[in-house]
Design an enzyme around this catalytic site. Structure first.
Site: not given
Length: 432
Positions: A348, A213
């Site tokens: 997120e 990520e």
């Protein structure tokens, strides 16, 4: 008369002696000043010793350092001394070859967007043969206990502390992903975090997902300035984990860290806080502040993020803006040694608080239906195929854990191609 060979050897010895003298030293006083209020009284001395031992291990000797305006210290460390090469398996396969960039990378809007960081805002860079590493502090280690494990939407069981607003594609073979993300400074409460990123994952039934990520993240628990910082995160396979537990981290500090974060730290690693990622860039530092920042109803600033599997080395590389940052060796992973099966783009938020919903913002802090200049976006969404070609995403699926808190919409244009808007304010009359 001294030969050139002798002079070279003496020069090398002098440099290494100098480097050893310049190695970061951490005192108990420094630790107490930074963390005294956050540690149980009976454990302070023991915890101080364990964390200082880890800091001496992870913070490498440097030849030059920079004090950033935001308070970070950036050390210029010899390439071959970076943490990744503490792992014998990675040291033996040290690579200096450049990756093969995906085909089509010059034809997508935003590819040449430049990443800017505070520490080198005056044009500084580390000397040839060195890389910039943000010096790890005691608060970085302590924050592991307060930042929840990173999650994908495919984590089972789902974690209610993590909320997403994303677009994703799955059930194919992927060899990378790219997106252009605009940069914001959302309000983040307490020990929460808020981020905007891309996920590259393998997700085979019955096996823990491998994940790579990259994006920007705000974590006031670690950085009181509340500024967006470039970050990476990855999950490792059992063999690398075993090495970290039994060789790299010392059993005592490892036990301490795992006590702090029984799930998250065993599952993944941020930036250069443990060995694995091999950095090649001498101008960009993982974990350092990224900018400039977009303004509501004003100027928008964005940066391109690309993660891809180099067909020559089979390592996974990271490019941010126009800078190739480095790579994750394929041997770090199990399923990701081959290819990914799931790509995600978006935001997120983590909040460990109980009671009413957190007011930590995602993206700009505004809902996606407000559109350009007001909401966070990820544009020019692309995936990379087995032939190293960049292709627009197809069959993009939207997902939001709690749409009344953080939402996501999608669209298409001739310039942005596939894109999403995402984010929101968190707590509001419809998000309790």
């Amino acid at each position: 008369m001294m030969s050139n060979y002798c002079r070279d050897i003496c020069a090398i010895i002098f440099v290494f002696v100098l480097v050893s003298l310049l190695s970061p030293v951490f005192s108990s006083k420094d630790f107490r000043e930074e963390n005294d209020s956050s540690m149980p009284a009976g454990d302070k001395l023991k915890d101080m010793e364990l964390i200082n031992a880890y800091l001496r291990k992870i913070n490498k000797p440097f030849v030059k350092s920079f004090k950033s305006p935001d308070g970070d210290v950036i050390d210029c460390v010899f390439f071959h001394l970076q943490p990744a090469f503490d792992i014998p398996e990675l040291r033996e396969k040290m690579s200096f070859s450049l990756p093969e960039l995906p085909k089509g990378h010059d034809h997508i809007a935003g590819n040449n967007l430049e990443i800017k960081q505070l520490w080198n805002s005056n044009g500084e860079s580390c000397p040839n043969g060195t890389i910039p590493i943000r010096r790890t502090s005691a608060s970085d280690i302590i924050s592991i206990s307060k930042l929840g494990k990173k999650y994908s939407i495919k984590d089972i069981p789902a974690n209610p502390d993590h909320e997403h607003a994303i677009g994703f594609v799955h059930n194919e073979e992927f060899y990378g992903a790219k997106a252009v993300l605009n940069v914001w400074k959302p309000d983040v409460i307490g020990n929460d975090f808020s981020l905007s990123q891309i996920w590259v994952l393998s997700n085979f039934p019955g096996r823990p997902a491998n994940s790579i990520e990259a994006g920007w993240q705000i974590t006031p628990n670690k950085h009181k300035d509340g500024l967006p910082r470039l970050f990476t995160y990855w999950t490792k396979h059992k063999g690398i984990k075993h090495f970290l537990l039994n060789n790299y981290c010392f059993s005592s500090i490892t036990t301490y860290i795992l006590k702090l974060q029984p799930n998250g730290y065993r599952s993944g690693c941020y930036n250069m806080i443990c060995p694995g990622f091999v950095q090649t860039s001498r101008t960009v530092s993982l974990g350092a502040v990224i900018g400039p920042i977009s303004t509501y109803n004003g100027e928008q600033y964005d940066v391109a993020f690309m993660i891809w599997k180099d067909p020559k080395s089979e390592n996974w590389w990271l490019k941010v803006g126009n800078e190739v940052i480095g790579y994750w060796p394929a041997s770090l992973f199990t399923d990701l040694r081959n290819h990914a099966t799931l790509i995600e783009y978006g935001g997120e938020v983590y909040s460990g608080s109980s009671g009413k919903h957190t007011s930590t913002q995602m993206g700009s802090g505004h809902f996606p239906d407000e559109g350009l200049g007001k909401a966070a976006y990820a544009r020019n969404l692309e995936v990379i195929d087995r032939y190293n070609n960049l292709n627009p995403v197809s069959n993009l699926i939207l997902f939001a854990d709690k749409p009344n808190c953080y939402g996501v919409t999608k669209g298409y244009s001739d310039v942005w191609h596939n894109y999403i808007y995402f984010g929101g304010p968190g707590y509001n009359p419809k998000c309790l």
